[in-house]
Scaffold this motif. Structure first.
Motif, PDB file in Angstrom:
ATOM      1  N   ARG A  24       0.732   6.453   3.664  1.00 12.04           N
ATOM      2  CA  ARG A  24      -0.285   7.459   3.343  1.00 12.04           C
ATOM      3  C   ARG A  24      -0.146   7.850   1.883  1.00 12.04           C
ATOM      4  O   ARG A  24       0.932   7.730   1.299  1.00 12.04           O
ATOM      5  CB  ARG A  24      -0.132   8.688   4.239  1.00 12.04           C
ATOM      6  N   SER A  56      -5.010   6.383   3.643  1.00 15.25           N
ATOM      7  CA  SER A  56      -3.941   5.559   4.217  1.00 15.25           C
ATOM      8  C   SER A  56      -4.168   4.112   3.808  1.00 15.25           C
ATOM      9  O   SER A  56      -5.267   3.719   3.397  1.00 15.25           O
ATOM     10  CB  SER A  56      -3.935   5.683   5.747  1.00 15.25           C
ATOM     11  N   GLU A  68      -2.005  10.508  -1.504  1.00 17.32           N
ATOM     12  CA  GLU A  68      -2.938  11.524  -1.992  1.00 17.32           C
ATOM     13  C   GLU A  68      -3.082  11.349  -3.496  1.00 17.32           C
ATOM     14  O   GLU A  68      -2.153  10.919  -4.180  1.00 17.32           O
ATOM     15  CB  GLU A  68      -2.439  12.937  -1.675  1.00 17.32           C
ATOM     16  N   ARG A 100      -7.403  11.854   0.031  1.00 20.51           N
ATOM     17  CA  ARG A 100      -6.329  11.661   0.995  1.00 20.51           C
ATOM     18  C   ARG A 100      -6.661  10.415   1.798  1.00 20.51           C
ATOM     19  O   ARG A 100      -7.783  10.284   2.309  1.00 20.51           O
ATOM     20  CB  ARG A 100      -6.186  12.865   1.928  1.00 20.51           C
TER      21      ARG A 100
END
Length: 575
Positions: A245, A333, A247, A331
């Motif tokens: 993941r 993945s 950001e 945000r």
């Protein structure tokens, strides 16, 4: 056995991709290094042309593969002048005549000659030849006092307290201590002169301070204290996760990562598309970032220096400040792509490399099969019966190997999208009957039977591909059948424009429900070197290539194919 056409075959292959270039490099190095080419000079010239396009890791691996071989001088010269990871394996094991080594030595660097100095199997006289380079190889270039070390220092007679030489010795086997090097430095020479002239300010009546004593202590310590080897470099951390993941900030730059090494990912900009193959994101992510829109399955290429190197598919949603509505970042993945999501060029390159290997396997296998057949039929003279039986066994195994090689070649062609297909009008019932006759020996060996029922049917497909598909499908099912079991085959219309060929699954395959049958390993298959799973995957892919489909059920495998239009209807459609 030498094949004179090997060099011509390799050099005539197209070099349309990096994989094909690397395959050609490996083959040429192997052929030239093992004396299997008629012209070493031509092979080495071709290698020199390819060298800049082949990665260092591939060149090093091909050099290590020559260990135990006797590469000729021309190939040793080419590899010895390469990076040391390539040159070292060759220089440690190559066997050349004394005159060849002497010719090669001036072209080598100090590191390469250092490898030869540690060998004890070189021809007589090589130690003397290497000694002649001692004054050059043992100078530390660019170090302070290099000139003083390389050139003897003239000291006053009174300033010569010991016979220690002022130059580094040329003996490759001698260890040069720090003390001996220090004795040759100008600053030490000056200190020795002052000490002998009683100019040292630290001199004392009872315990005079002598630099020579300190130098001697250093040298004695180094001789007595075992020198610890430097610790090996820490290996790169393994990274086997399939996703992470991340950001970004408001500028689209990745600032936080969880689930992957951060070094090569933090700092990547989603707003700037990278060049094809370069680290960074593609135009999908960059375009969405400019519009502050969400995106899915964009491509992120991580550089080769990271454990997370390679291709990732990233998806992300934009975030906005609830109070001001200001864009705050993404945000998202990342995950590894599936095989069907890889770039087609990568699949084609991999398939091309497989086909190169297939070609290398097919040539000697054909030769083995041909010679065993000559022995079996006594074409070269009388042969005892036990040897003829062994030759027959070899010929049978060679045919199995050739069948497996052909299957791999077909699978590689399908993967690369280069399998040629035609639209033939094929009588499906006749083709099935022909396959059943070919498999009669296998059925007798297994103690099983095959029953065929249904009506005559005409289908549209490439005849050769369909014949291979049906043969592999029936052989896989018959090979898993138990003694006394019968494999039922039924041909019937599926729809108005499709014909179905249904084959019963043997009871032994009940342990593999549904499509898990595709994962059966090679050792579970009695009829194919590649295994039941591979045979069925090949049949499924062949069915797609010719416009059909293979459905795997719990009790039956059903192949559906396009039905051929009747001649009268076809003529009516053209009116």
């Amino acid at each position: 056995m030498r094949f004179d056409d090997a060099l011509t075959t390799v050099m005539s292959a197209p070099l349309a991709s990096p994989a094909s270039v690397q395959a050609a490099w490996r083959q040429l190095v192997d052929l030239a290094g093992r004396g299997r080419v008629s012209s070493v000079e031509a092979a080495v010239a071709a290698l020199a042309d390819l060298q800049a396009e082949v990665p260092l890791a591939v060149r090093a691996a091909s050099a290590r593969a020559l260990i135990g071989a006797q590469p000729p001088l021309a190939l040793v010269r080419l590899l010895a002048r390469d990076d040391m990871t390539v040159a070292a394996p060759v220089l440690r094991t190559a066997t050349l005549a004394h005159a060849e080594w002497v010719t090669l030595l001036p072209e080598l660097g100090p590191a390469a000659r250092a490898i030869l100095r540690h060998r004890r199997d070189l021809p007589e006289g090589m130690a003397h030849a290497l000694d002649s380079y001692g004054t050059v190889d043992f100078v530390i270039e660019g170090a302070p006092g290099t000139a003083a070390i390389a050139t003897p220092i003239s000291l006053p007679e009174a300033a010569t307290p010991s016979p220690a030489p002022a130059t580094i010795p040329g003996d490759p086997g001698a260890f040069v201590s720090l003390g001996r090097i220090a004795m040759g430095l100008p600053v030490v020479a000056e200190a020795l002169r002052r000490e002998n002239d009683n100019e040292s300010p630290l001199a004392a009546a009872d315990h005079p301070f002598r630099i020579a004593d300190i130098v001697a202590r250093i040298e004695a310590y180094q001789k007595q204290e075992p020198r610890a080897a430097p610790p090996p470099p820490a290996p790169a951390p393994a990274f086997g996760a399939e996703g992470f993941r991340f950001e970004t900030d408001a500028a689209g730059i990745v600032r936080w990562v969880e689930g992957a090494p951060r070094g090569a990912i933090v700092g990547v900009s989603l707003a700037q598309a990278a060049r094809p193959g370069a680290p960074g994101v593609d135009g999908i992510a960059a375009g969405a970032c400019r519009r502050r829109a969400r995106f899915d399955a964009a491509r992120l290429q991580v550089g080769a220096g990271s454990p997370a190197a390679g291709l990732w598919l990233i998806s992300a949603v934009p975030g906005f400040d609830p109070a001001s509505g200001r864009f705050t970042g993404y945000r998202g993945s990342a995950r590894r792509p599936r095989a069907d999501e890889l770039p087609r060029a990568s699949q084609a390159a991999a398939a091309d490399a497989v086909r190169q290997i297939v070609h290398e396997l097919r040539t000697p296998t054909n030769a083995i099969s041909g010679f065993s057949e000559m022995i079996e039929h006594q074409l070269l003279g009388p042969v005892a019966d036990p040897y003829r039986e062994q030759a027959a066994t070899i010929r049978g195994e060679s045919r199995r190997l050739l069948a497996a090689i052909d299957d791999i070649d077909t699978a590689a062609r399908i993967e690369a999208g280069s399998l040629p297909t035609r639209k033939d009008r094929v009588a499906l019932d006749a083709l099935v009957a022909e396959s059943v006759r070919d498999l009669a020996a296998l059925a007798a060996d297994r103690g099983a039977g095959i029953t065929v029922s249904g009506t005559a049917a005409q289908v549209v497909a490439d005849r050769d591909a369909l014949a291979r598909l049906v043969a592999r499908l029936l052989a896989a099912m018959l090979g898993a059948a138990a003694a006394g079991e019968a494999i039922a085959i039924d041909i019937a219309p599926a729809t108005a424009d499709r014909v179905a060929l249904a084959v019963d699954r043997p009871a032994a395959l009940d342990a593999y429900p549904g499509e898990t049958i595709l994962d059966i390993a090679a050792e579970d298959c009695a009829t194919s070197l590649l295994g039941t799973g591979f045979a069925l995957r090949l049949a499924r892919n062949l069915a797609r290539e010719i416009g059909g489909a293979l459905t795997i059920g719990q009790r039956r495998l059903t192949l559906t194919l396009p039905r051929a239009v009747e001649q009268g209807m076809e003529q009516a459609q053209h009116l």
